[in-house]
Write an enzyme that holds these catalytic residues in place. Sequence first.
Site, PDB file in Angstrom:
ATOM      1  CB  SER A 241      -1.269  43.918   0.564  1.00 27.21           C
ATOM      2  OG  SER A 241       0.011  43.321   0.444  1.00 27.21           O
ATOM      3  CG  HIS A 271      -1.803  39.712  -2.564  1.00 22.12           C
ATOM      4  ND1 HIS A 271      -0.490  39.313  -2.467  1.00 22.12           N
ATOM      5  CD2 HIS A 271      -1.866  40.948  -1.975  1.00 22.12           C
ATOM      6  CE1 HIS A 271       0.217  40.261  -1.863  1.00 22.12           C
ATOM      7  NE2 HIS A 271      -0.603  41.258  -1.551  1.00 22.12           N
ATOM      8  CG  HIS A 318       7.465  35.319  -6.877  1.00 26.52           C
ATOM      9  ND1 HIS A 318       7.899  36.575  -7.247  1.00 26.52           N
ATOM     10  CD2 HIS A 318       6.824  35.461  -5.692  1.00 26.52           C
ATOM     11  CE1 HIS A 318       7.538  37.437  -6.312  1.00 26.52           C
ATOM     12  NE2 HIS A 318       6.889  36.808  -5.364  1.00 26.52           N
ATOM     13  NE  ARG A 327       8.560  35.844   0.482  1.00 23.09           N
ATOM     14  CZ  ARG A 327       7.447  36.282  -0.111  1.00 23.09           C
ATOM     15  NH1 ARG A 327       6.654  37.145   0.521  1.00 23.09           N
ATOM     16  NH2 ARG A 327       7.127  35.888  -1.327  1.00 23.09           N
ATOM     17  CG  ASP A 375       1.766  31.780  -0.869  1.00 21.48           C
ATOM     18  OD1 ASP A 375       1.653  32.292   0.254  1.00 21.48           O
ATOM     19  OD2 ASP A 375       1.663  32.427  -1.928  1.00 21.48           O
TER      20      ASP A 375
END
Length: 437
Positions: A241, A271, A318, A327, A375
Amino acid sequence: MSTLKETLRKKIEEHRPRTTRLVKEFGDVKLGDVTISQAIGGARGIKCLVTDISYLDPMEGIRFRGKTIPETFAALPKVPGSDYPYVEGFWWMLLTGDVPTMEQTKEVVADWKKRSQIPAYVIDVLRALPRDSHPMAMFSAAIVAMQRDSVFAKNYAAGKFNKMTCWEDMYEDASELMAKLGPIAAYIYRMKYKGDTHIPADPSLDMGGNFAHMMGVDKPYDDVARMYFILHSDHESGNVSAHTTHLVASALSDAYYSYAAGINGLAGPLHGLANQEVLSWTQNFMDKLGGKVPTKEELEKALWDTLNSGQVIPGYGHAVLRKTDPRYTSQREFCLKTPGLKEYPLFQLVSMIFEVAPDVLLKHGKAKNPWPNVDAQSGVIQWYYGVTEYDFYTVLFGVGRALGCLANITWDRALGYAIERPKSVTTAMLEDAAGIK
């Protein structure tokens, strides 16, 4: 008091000589070599992008303008009655590198409120789309529809383009977008999932608080929104993105064209779509465990069965990180301190997976990084607060990701970065380089 735009102007004028000198005096300094596997494998690890907005350290995780996530949350001005900062203050920090005062933060709050009205024609565009359209397609369509109002595009078409000052036009477009994206996302949500009933904006609220209000979700979902948008804002420039937004803007496309393209990249299963896939997997996994929180022994066996059947544990691993994603940690801390959420069975399962899965993955031996990414946690929080529509989760991601993408392309224009145009080679050339006859 200097406004955000005046502060940003000063920062740009101080920064430009650094970039000019690097190109002029040190342009031939090598940053590294490119391998065949990097050329074929998606340019992974090639150092060829420049951003000062954020940096992803493999061991520390993301740093926003040099600050870790805990440092960022601690430093920024907080919304009254909340432990979480204004998203508007974070925007100031991403653009300038400075932590704003409360007065400076409220200046951005007031500016975004003035810009936040959704144009009537955008509502018309959204309502003309089939109701079974994916919400990301709706979100992208709304963004690109607003291109007609681009200050950058209008001034370019009028022959007023100036390489030294065009960042101001990009800044105006970016500010308009940031003010409108939350209300547009909430409108799509209410139109698509809540019987087309809509909640007017509350002019007394900040961006995160107003988003929760327009969604129709009670406190502390306003804190969830503030946390979520900041955590998902940027992850340096190499992700799809961010890179897509940068690439399209490098052609002097305006912020609307550029971020609509970034949103279309974010919609991909590899993504931004990953958060809904992780939640779906976790719910199905719990069903297989009898619909209850298992013991650690039962969970370990179930995870081994998953891996031995050739499947993966979604939300773990990751491309860059080699430890737990900060996060993830930030969202986990929110859950642990929030009554009701910390007792929620689905969160308890996610928490237990975090305690058990890394050891299982290490013993399995195939994962480069056995730790959870963002996620692994985010979907559970949304589900708990009643936002149970999987397809909408990536739109939430897209509202937050705009902060980093739009700050970056404002600086791209400020520093006069060139159109991006890598050189390609043929497979035969690679075979020759490898000595293959």
